[in-house]
Design an enzyme around this catalytic site. Structure first.
Site, short mmCIF file in Angstrom:
data_model
loop_
_atom_site.label_atom_id
_atom_site.label_comp_id
_atom_site.label_asym_id
_atom_site.label_seq_id
_atom_site.Cartn_x
_atom_site.Cartn_y
_atom_site.Cartn_z
N LEU A 1 2.20 -19.50 -8.65
CA LEU A 1 0.74 -19.60 -8.75
C LEU A 1 0.10 -20.22 -7.51
CD1 LEU A 1 0.57 -20.72 -12.50
CD2 LEU A 1 0.29 -18.40 -11.59
N ARG B 1 6.94 -23.03 -10.51
CA ARG B 1 8.03 -23.99 -10.40
C ARG B 1 7.50 -25.41 -10.55
NH1 ARG B 1 11.12 -24.38 -4.73
NH2 ARG B 1 8.98 -24.85 -4.09
N VAL C 1 6.02 -15.26 -5.63
CA VAL C 1 6.50 -16.41 -4.86
C VAL C 1 6.76 -15.99 -3.41
CG1 VAL C 1 7.50 -17.51 -6.89
CG2 VAL C 1 8.96 -16.07 -5.43
N ALA D 1 8.28 -14.71 -0.24
CA ALA D 1 9.29 -13.65 -0.14
C ALA D 1 10.58 -14.19 0.48
CB ALA D 1 8.74 -12.50 0.69
N GLY E 1 -4.71 -7.10 0.40
CA GLY E 1 -6.11 -7.49 0.25
C GLY E 1 -6.29 -8.99 0.31
N ASN F 1 0.88 -2.67 6.60
CA ASN F 1 0.70 -3.83 7.47
C ASN F 1 0.91 -3.48 8.94
OD1 ASN F 1 0.54 -5.04 4.94
ND2 ASN F 1 1.62 -6.88 5.58
N GLU G 1 -2.12 -1.92 10.07
CA GLU G 1 -3.13 -3.00 10.20
C GLU G 1 -2.99 -3.68 11.57
OE1 GLU G 1 -3.13 -5.76 6.81
OE2 GLU G 1 -3.12 -7.40 8.24
N TYR G 2 -1.75 -3.95 11.98
CA TYR G 2 -1.53 -4.52 13.31
C TYR G 2 -2.11 -3.60 14.39
CZ TYR G 2 1.98 -8.21 12.20
OH TYR G 2 2.64 -9.32 11.76
N ARG H 1 0.89 -9.11 20.48
CA ARG H 1 0.80 -10.43 19.86
C ARG H 1 1.87 -11.34 20.44
NH1 ARG H 1 -0.66 -10.28 13.39
NH2 ARG H 1 -2.09 -8.50 13.46
N ARG I 1 22.68 12.25 31.15
CA ARG I 1 23.66 11.80 30.17
C ARG I 1 24.93 12.63 30.26
NH1 ARG I 1 22.85 12.21 25.00
NH2 ARG I 1 23.77 10.21 24.45
P1 NBP Z 1 3.50 -18.51 -0.75
O1 NBP Z 1 4.13 -17.40 -0.03
O2 NBP Z 1 2.97 -19.66 0.01
O3 NBP Z 1 4.57 -19.07 -1.85
C1 NBP Z 1 4.29 -20.19 -2.64
C2 NBP Z 1 4.80 -19.98 -4.05
O4 NBP Z 1 6.21 -19.75 -4.06
C3 NBP Z 1 4.57 -21.23 -4.90
O5 NBP Z 1 4.23 -20.80 -6.21
C4 NBP Z 1 5.93 -21.90 -4.87
O6 NBP Z 1 6.16 -22.75 -5.94
C5 NBP Z 1 6.81 -20.71 -4.97
N1 NBP Z 1 8.22 -20.96 -4.63
C6 NBP Z 1 8.80 -21.25 -3.45
BR1 NBP Z 1 7.92 -21.49 -1.90
N2 NBP Z 1 10.13 -21.41 -3.53
C7 NBP Z 1 10.42 -21.21 -4.82
C8 NBP Z 1 11.63 -21.23 -5.55
N3 NBP Z 1 12.79 -21.45 -4.94
N4 NBP Z 1 11.59 -21.00 -6.88
C9 NBP Z 1 10.42 -20.77 -7.49
N5 NBP Z 1 9.22 -20.72 -6.85
C10 NBP Z 1 9.23 -20.93 -5.54
O7 NBP Z 1 2.33 -17.97 -1.72
P2 NBP Z 1 1.20 -16.87 -1.46
O8 NBP Z 1 0.56 -17.03 -0.14
O9 NBP Z 1 0.37 -16.91 -2.70
O10 NBP Z 1 2.01 -15.49 -1.42
C11 NBP Z 1 2.81 -15.05 -2.51
C12 NBP Z 1 3.49 -13.76 -2.11
O11 NBP Z 1 2.49 -12.76 -1.86
C13 NBP Z 1 4.31 -13.86 -0.83
O12 NBP Z 1 5.45 -13.07 -0.94
C14 NBP Z 1 3.39 -13.28 0.22
O13 NBP Z 1 4.11 -12.72 1.31
C15 NBP Z 1 2.66 -12.22 -0.57
N6 NBP Z 1 1.35 -11.85 -0.04
C16 NBP Z 1 0.50 -12.80 0.43
C17 NBP Z 1 -0.75 -12.44 0.90
C18 NBP Z 1 -1.71 -13.48 1.40
O14 NBP Z 1 -2.79 -13.10 1.88
N7 NBP Z 1 -1.40 -14.78 1.29
C19 NBP Z 1 -1.14 -11.11 0.89
C20 NBP Z 1 -0.27 -10.16 0.37
C21 NBP Z 1 0.97 -10.55 -0.09
P3 NBP Z 1 5.76 -24.32 -5.83
O15 NBP Z 1 4.31 -24.38 -6.16
O16 NBP Z 1 6.62 -24.96 -6.85
O17 NBP Z 1 6.07 -24.76 -4.44
#
Ligand code: NBP
Length: 477
Positions: A10, A33, A74, A76, A129, A187, A190-191, A288, A447
């Site tokens: 979350l 978590r 969570v 990746a 998004g 993505n 997008e780059y 970049r 070659r």
């Molecule tokens: P983050 O990528 O920052 O991940 C944070 C979340 O992962 C928290 O809920 C955290 O729990 C949990 N987590 C971690 Br870190 N290690 C864990 C583990 N070992 N077991 C269980 N939970 C774990 O969050 P986000 O930016 O919301 O992105 C979520 C996903 O969506 C990623 O894969 C990201 O690449 C993808 N995404 C992000 C965007 C964007 O704009 N941010 C866009 C599109 C896709 P905790 O609260 O207990 O630490």
């Protein structure tokens, strides 16, 4: 009560996706978590819909109706594997784990295979998004089984972004890693889009002699035409923003080092493996990278080169029109390359990805949303077997009309010493694919000379080798 869907993880994305489901009338089980995040969500947004807060994995799973639909948002990589290891033992055949993170498609293929043995559907799903999209309607790119889509599809269609014609930006892209692959290429594109916009800005400023505020007006004008898109729109916003602390254009106070999280790099790495020329995306990733090498840039700053001499004021508008042509033509090339990569992977992995559908679900909710995507959908609908977007009659005509200006802009960039790797690489690709003959003939002959790698001839079938070290006669290989 039971929840129709659950979201674990979350942080910004998961929280907003959970709220989106709840706002659309679904009962959503939420879990994280660290339980404080779960409690915070319900405290802050509990009145938006029906949430069931679960502190433990067991409570979370127990809250879900069967077959269970469990969305994982969570970080990746290893966290995703940790979450799967925690939940899979609590699930039953038919249940679905939807991974909405930015996973590498090879990881998704592995996870899908491992879970298939226990009858659990693993649904690797691209979500684009950013956090706003997650809340108000993202573009959603699910892979996984047909069966899982039959169950998840209607819910995803409810929460997805809607295109201007009202259709939801989600479709079942194909089995296992197809969804995450398409998200990755999204993505990468997008780059490329961002790099091309950056080059247009740089040229308008250095060669066109325009201020950021004037360039913002140019982008605003472009946004009413064929370049109409989210990225062009936000570019105008950024360029017209003035820094409060200094009174300078905001773009002038931001350090010129672009960062990256990895999906662009993956796109290029995998394109190399598939043998697909995605030079536009590659140049964007490298640009970049170059920007971030502070020491390299400091050490190179004194190198000789022309000092850009801005055009007379009277010529600025005409130059801006030429840059629009160059930007549009280069953009067609990036999409051509990206769709080639998707087609190549689809063939390699047997996904059956429908290119028209890919363009259709990128029309809203995601970062590359653009009016232009309707045109790509139309091109692939008219001919699903289209070898290249450039061979669509409409795109071919448009790029043909743009090419004189495109060449003039690349020439101006070269003459004035303004780097435009995206424009130049796109033009080189265009000239490369349309060339009657390429110097690859010479490469292949070299070659054969040093490595006896053999060659084929233009005038008859077979493989041949020339005895370069001997009498230079030709032998059948
Ligand atoms: P983050 O990528 O920052 O991940 C944070 C979340 O992962 C928290 O809920 C955290 O729990 C949990 N987590 C971690 Br870190 N290690 C864990 C583990 N070992 N077991 C269980 N939970 C774990 O969050 P986000 O930016 O919301 O992105 C979520 C996903 O969506 C990623 O894969 C990201 O690449 C993808 N995404 C992000 C965007 C964007 O704009 N941010 C866009 C599109 C896709 P905790 O609260 O207990 O630490």
């Amino acid at each position: 009560t039971t929840a129709q869907i659950g979201v674990t993880g979350l942080a910004v994305m998961g929280r907003n996706l959970a709220r989106n489901f709840a706002r659309n009338g679904y009962t959503v089980a939420v879990h994280n978590r660290t339980a404080a995040r779960t409690r915070a969500l319900v405290e802050e947004f509990g009145d938006e819909g029906d949430f069931i807060a679960a502190e433990t994995a067991r409570d979370f799973v127990a809250a879900l109706e069967r077959p269970r639909r469990l969305v994982v948002m969570v970080k990746a990589g290893e966290p995703t594997d940790a979450v799967i290891a925690e939940f899979a033992p609590l699930l039953e055949p038919g249940d679905m784990i939807v991974d909405g993170g930015n996973a590498h498609f090879a990881d998704t293929r592995r996870r899908e295979r491992e879970l298939r043995e226990s009858g659990i559907h693993f649904v690797g799903t691209g979500v684009s998004g950013g956090e706003e999209g997650a809340l108000h309607g993202p573009s959603i790119m699910p892979g996984g089984s047909e069966e899982s889509y039959a169950s998840l599809g209607p819910m995803l269609e409810r929460i997805a972004g809607k295109a201007a014609d009202g259709t939801p930006c989600v479709t079942h892209l194909g089995p296992d890693g197809a969804g995450h692959f398409v998200k990755m290429v999204h993505n990468g594109i997008e780059y490329a889009d961002m790099q091309l916009i950056g080059e247009a800005y740089h040229l308008l400023r250095e060669v066109g002699g325009l201020t950021p505020a004037r360039i913002a007006d140019v982008f605003r004008r472009w946004n009413t035409g064929r370049l109409d898109s989210y990225l062009i729109e936000i570019t105008a916003q950024v360029l017209s923003h003035v820094d409060a602390a200094t009174g300078e254009p905001f773009v002038d106070v931001v350090l010129d080092r672009a960062e990256q999280k990895g999906t662009g790099r993956w796109t290029v790495q995998i394109a190399l493996d598939l043998g697909v020329p995605v030079s536009g995306i590659a140049e964007a990733v490298f640009a970049r990278s170059l920007s971030g090498h502070a020491d390299l840039r400091a050490a190179s700053r004194g190198l000789a080169g022309p000092t850009p001499r801005p055009l007379p004021e009277a010529e600025a508008d005409a130059f801006a029109d030429r840059v629009e042509q160059a930007l549009y033509a280069s953009k067609i090339v990036s999409y051509t390359q990206g769709f080639h990569q998707i087609a190549a992977a689809s063939a390699e992995y047997g996904w059956g990805v429908d290119a028209a559908e890919v363009a259709r679900i990128w029309r809203a909710g995601c970062i590359i949303r653009a009016a232009f995507l309707d045109r790509i959908t139309a091109a692939y609908e008219a001919d699903p077997g289209l070898v290249s977007l450039l061979s669509d009659a409409e795109f071919a005509r448009e790029i043909g009309r743009a090419q004189d200006d495109w060449r003039a802009v690349v020439s101006a960039a070269v003459a004035q010493g303004v780097p435009a790797p995206g424009f130049a690489a796109a033009l080189a690709y265009y000239d490369g694919v349309r060339a009657e003959r390429l110097p690859a003939a010479l490469t292949q002959a070299q070659r054969d000379y040093f490595g006896a790698h053999t060659y084929r001839r233009t005038d008859r079938e077979g493989a041949f080798h020339t005895l370069w070290g001997g009498d230079r006669s030709e032998v059948d290989a």
